[in-house]
Motif scaffolding. Sequence first.
Motif, PDB file in Angstrom:
ATOM      1  N   ILE A 215       3.682 -37.677   3.093  1.00  0.00           N
ATOM      2  CA  ILE A 215       2.304 -37.373   2.707  1.00  0.00           C
ATOM      3  C   ILE A 215       1.641 -36.511   3.782  1.00  0.00           C
ATOM      4  N   ARG A 216       1.876 -36.832   5.040  1.00  0.00           N
ATOM      5  CA  ARG A 216       1.291 -36.033   6.117  1.00  0.00           C
ATOM      6  C   ARG A 216       1.858 -34.618   6.114  1.00  0.00           C
ATOM      7  N   VAL A 217       3.151 -34.492   5.814  1.00  0.00           N
ATOM      8  CA  VAL A 217       3.740 -33.151   5.708  1.00  0.00           C
ATOM      9  C   VAL A 217       3.079 -32.382   4.566  1.00  0.00           C
ATOM     10  N   ALA A 218       2.873 -33.065   3.432  1.00  0.00           N
ATOM     11  CA  ALA A 218       2.216 -32.416   2.291  1.00  0.00           C
ATOM     12  C   ALA A 218       0.800 -31.999   2.649  1.00  0.00           C
ATOM     13  N   TRP A 219       0.091 -32.803   3.408  1.00  0.00           N
ATOM     14  CA  TRP A 219      -1.268 -32.464   3.824  1.00  0.00           C
ATOM     15  C   TRP A 219      -1.297 -31.237   4.725  1.00  0.00           C
ATOM     16  N   GLN A 220      -0.223 -30.974   5.423  1.00  0.00           N
ATOM     17  CA  GLN A 220      -0.176 -29.767   6.241  1.00  0.00           C
ATOM     18  C   GLN A 220      -0.187 -28.519   5.374  1.00  0.00           C
ATOM     19  N   LEU A 221       0.235 -28.656   4.116  1.00  0.00           N
ATOM     20  CA  LEU A 221       0.222 -27.528   3.194  1.00  0.00           C
ATOM     21  C   LEU A 221      -1.079 -27.458   2.404  1.00  0.00           C
ATOM     22  N   HIS A 222      -1.595 -28.624   1.998  1.00  0.00           N
ATOM     23  CA  HIS A 222      -2.817 -28.648   1.184  1.00  0.00           C
ATOM     24  C   HIS A 222      -3.522 -29.986   1.402  1.00  0.00           C
ATOM     25  N   ASP A 223      -4.854 -29.947   1.459  1.00  0.00           N
ATOM     26  CA  ASP A 223      -5.623 -31.155   1.766  1.00  0.00           C
ATOM     27  C   ASP A 223      -5.636 -32.173   0.629  1.00  0.00           C
ATOM     28  N   GLU A 224      -5.352 -31.746  -0.603  1.00  0.00           N
ATOM     29  CA  GLU A 224      -5.443 -32.664  -1.735  1.00  0.00           C
ATOM     30  C   GLU A 224      -4.323 -32.380  -2.735  1.00  0.00           C
TER      31      GLU A 224
ATOM     32  N   MET B 235      -1.415 -44.918  -4.040  1.00  0.00           N
ATOM     33  CA  MET B 235      -2.830 -45.008  -3.677  1.00  0.00           C
ATOM     34  C   MET B 235      -3.036 -46.021  -2.555  1.00  0.00           C
ATOM     35  N   GLU B 236      -2.436 -47.197  -2.699  1.00  0.00           N
ATOM     36  CA  GLU B 236      -2.608 -48.241  -1.689  1.00  0.00           C
ATOM     37  C   GLU B 236      -2.009 -47.822  -0.352  1.00  0.00           C
ATOM     38  N   ASN B 237      -0.886 -47.108  -0.386  1.00  0.00           N
ATOM     39  CA  ASN B 237      -0.251 -46.671   0.855  1.00  0.00           C
ATOM     40  C   ASN B 237      -1.078 -45.623   1.581  1.00  0.00           C
ATOM     41  N   VAL B 238      -1.777 -44.788   0.818  1.00  0.00           N
ATOM     42  CA  VAL B 238      -2.467 -43.670   1.448  1.00  0.00           C
ATOM     43  C   VAL B 238      -3.894 -44.020   1.869  1.00  0.00           C
ATOM     44  N   LEU B 239      -4.450 -45.096   1.374  1.00  0.00           N
ATOM     45  CA  LEU B 239      -5.838 -45.451   1.706  1.00  0.00           C
ATOM     46  C   LEU B 239      -6.116 -45.452   3.209  1.00  0.00           C
ATOM     47  N   PRO B 240      -5.282 -46.094   4.043  1.00  0.00           N
ATOM     48  CA  PRO B 240      -5.593 -46.089   5.476  1.00  0.00           C
ATOM     49  C   PRO B 240      -5.556 -44.705   6.098  1.00  0.00           C
ATOM     50  N   MET B 241      -4.912 -43.752   5.451  1.00  0.00           N
ATOM     51  CA  MET B 241      -4.710 -42.423   6.026  1.00  0.00           C
ATOM     52  C   MET B 241      -5.765 -41.421   5.592  1.00  0.00           C
ATOM     53  N   LEU B 242      -6.646 -41.785   4.676  1.00  0.00           N
ATOM     54  CA  LEU B 242      -7.631 -40.837   4.158  1.00  0.00           C
ATOM     55  C   LEU B 242      -8.529 -40.328   5.279  1.00  0.00           C
ATOM     56  N   GLY B 243      -8.910 -39.068   5.175  1.00  0.00           N
ATOM     57  CA  GLY B 243      -9.817 -38.482   6.150  1.00  0.00           C
ATOM     58  C   GLY B 243     -10.728 -37.485   5.470  1.00  0.00           C
ATOM     59  N   PRO B 244     -11.697 -36.941   6.165  1.00  0.00           N
ATOM     60  CA  PRO B 244     -12.606 -35.970   5.563  1.00  0.00           C
ATOM     61  C   PRO B 244     -11.838 -34.826   4.906  1.00  0.00           C
ATOM     62  N   GLY B 245     -12.018 -34.665   3.598  1.00  0.00           N
ATOM     63  CA  GLY B 245     -11.360 -33.611   2.849  1.00  0.00           C
ATOM     64  C   GLY B 245      -9.902 -33.842   2.573  1.00  0.00           C
ATOM     65  N   ARG B 246      -9.338 -34.951   3.000  1.00  0.00           N
ATOM     66  CA  ARG B 246      -7.902 -35.207   2.905  1.00  0.00           C
ATOM     67  C   ARG B 246      -7.653 -36.392   1.971  1.00  0.00           C
ATOM     68  N   SER B 247      -7.079 -36.114   0.794  1.00  0.00           N
ATOM     69  CA  SER B 247      -6.878 -37.157  -0.189  1.00  0.00           C
ATOM     70  C   SER B 247      -5.715 -36.768  -1.102  1.00  0.00           C
ATOM     71  N   LEU B 248      -5.634 -37.414  -2.264  1.00  0.00           N
ATOM     72  CA  LEU B 248      -4.636 -37.118  -3.280  1.00  0.00           C
ATOM     73  C   LEU B 248      -5.305 -37.096  -4.637  1.00  0.00           C
ATOM     74  N   ARG B 249      -4.661 -36.410  -5.586  1.00  0.00           N
ATOM     75  CA  ARG B 249      -5.029 -36.530  -6.997  1.00  0.00           C
ATOM     76  C   ARG B 249      -3.790 -36.930  -7.775  1.00  0.00           C
ATOM     77  N   PHE B 250      -4.008 -37.540  -8.931  1.00  0.00           N
ATOM     78  CA  PHE B 250      -2.913 -38.103  -9.709  1.00  0.00           C
ATOM     79  C   PHE B 250      -2.950 -37.545 -11.130  1.00  0.00           C
ATOM     80  N   ALA B 251      -1.870 -36.861 -11.495  1.00  0.00           N
ATOM     81  CA  ALA B 251      -1.744 -36.311 -12.853  1.00  0.00           C
ATOM     82  C   ALA B 251      -0.712 -37.135 -13.613  1.00  0.00           C
ATOM     83  N   PHE B 252      -1.110 -37.689 -14.757  1.00  0.00           N
ATOM     84  CA  PHE B 252      -0.222 -38.547 -15.548  1.00  0.00           C
ATOM     85  C   PHE B 252       0.299 -37.770 -16.745  1.00  0.00           C
ATOM     86  N   LEU B 253       1.617 -37.659 -16.801  1.00  0.00           N
ATOM     87  CA  LEU B 253       2.257 -36.910 -17.874  1.00  0.00           C
ATOM     88  C   LEU B 253       2.326 -37.746 -19.148  1.00  0.00           C
TER      89      LEU B 253
END
Length: 617
Positions: A294-303, A322-340
């Motif tokens: 996830i941190r590697v992905a954030w180096q490419l894009h914030d969300e 979502m639960e794994n990434v909650l402690p890592m959230l920062g200003p402008g740094r998050s995830l979005r979820f697309a459900f197929l």
Amino acid sequence: MARLPDSFLEELKSRAPLAAIVGQTVRLKAAGAGRHKGLCPFHDEKTPSFHVDETKGLYHCFGCKASGTAVNFVMQIENLPFMDAVRKVAAQAGMEVPRTGGRPNPARERRRRQAREALEAAQGIFEAELLAPGGSTARKYLASRGIRGVEAKAFRLGYAPRHGSGLVKRLRAAGVSPEAQIDAGLLVRDDQNRSYPFFRDRVMFPIADRLGEIVAFGARALDPKAQAKYLNSRETLVFEKGRTLYNLHQARQAVRAAGTLYVVEGYMDVIALSTQGFKAAVAPLGTALTSEQIRVAWQLHDEPVLCMDGDDAGRAAAVRAMENVLPMLGPGRSLRFAFLPAGEDPDSLVRDRGADAFREVVADALPLVDLAWQTEFARESLDTPERKVHFQERLNRLVQEIEDRAVRDAYHEEFARRYQETCQGTLEIRSSGDAPARRRAGRPESFRERFAARGPDRLVSERHQDGQPNQGAARRERSIVQAVINVPGLLDRVEEKFAEVPFRAVPDLDVVRTELLNRHAHSDPVDPSSVRPWLESRGMAELVDAGASSSRWDSRHVVEPFVLPDSGLDAALAGWEAAVEVQLAWVHRNDPPPSATASQAVPSGPDNEIPWSQSQP
């Protein structure tokens, strides 16, 4: 020194973070996709005529006609000779300047180099085998998945023959020793010390690091009876599975134009999306997304957008992410979820329904906060006071998992607003001044956690002062480098900021930084055991040792809490960022940018500040 290769200079021009480099001197404002403008640092002006074009890797002033690349800019601003400017820009681009001379820890470096050569040699053989008569089954399989020759070539797909002994012999004929093949993960040894090829009768997917060099392989079995359908290289001297993403190199080049990053499940999803124009896609290597990935992905894009299956399993996987990434959230740094749609993955969706179907899915991607709310809201009806309190407790647990105080406050406010609209009541959540929930579970806060909770606004003076004007700054600069070496995972979080830190009191730390960034770019170890021999071989150990209370620099003798490996990643990150903040303020006070005005001046403060020294009770 011999002239640098033109290919290196062109690559440096394309990879250098031009806006970040210029932004250390010029206050830039966005002026379109990949473009910025500001007041020219080379002549006095009141109206911005200085433009930066990151796409072209060039800057140009329409007033004084100054123009050039990142290297030219550093040469002019810092009055550096060409090679020194190249080294500085290369460090910020995560590249190594071509050089001659000895290598650190020669035996290990030789093994690493030979392992990389073995991987590249094997890749050539796999590609040739795919086109040979023996690769017909593999070609038919790829065709059945909609992969044509052009896609196979673009992703360098190959085929590992059924009888792997031929690969071993061909590699030996090419000068690759069995030991190098083992170091590369191409050969493995059994309990009786017999070696055998790891990949047999499989379609091969090369896995590259962020610079495009092959570090491992993924493989898809053609035999339906194979025990493992998909297989990845074992971890080696050059490959760490949990820190690597498939297609990272190509996605890194495409993400700016795409404006987003797609994280999908497998190799085929990445390739299928690429054929439809979605080239900024990566995939973990057969497992759930790790924190490091996830941190590697954030180096490419914030969300980044995580593309999940639309069934119950996909929803459950999204909740775990979502639960794994909650402690890592920062200003402008998050995830979005697309459900197929149910039963679809990105591969089947774009092959059966085309690119527009995928665009519709990602257009409806849920922000992480929406997924969190929906997940807890759907767990039970809220028709009794008890259930409403239970709902509040679940939301409270989610909020308290967020380490960043500002983001934690924002989630509190957002959940409170939604609770008011939905339940016509007030959401009671413990204030963000409390420590995260897991710290209250019977375990007292450690010394470093108490310092981390203070935030970067609490800065204290160093306890060692000898009257030298730059002593405090020198110690701070060494601590910034020490922490990156000493704390596991810290460089993943701060790579871009680390590349931009100006070292003024100890300018030779630039050389150490170049080495660390180069190692990190190649997924090489960055830790005391690997870096120390390099420092000693170059006679540079004193650069870092001088900041310790012992002539032998290691994790026992560093002096600042955030530098210690057992301080915890979050505490180390907070301390490191505060130290960098003080460093930037000090540099601007003592070496102000030419374009700085009074309104841009940095507030003054003690030159010897460093965050969270143990001298502060």
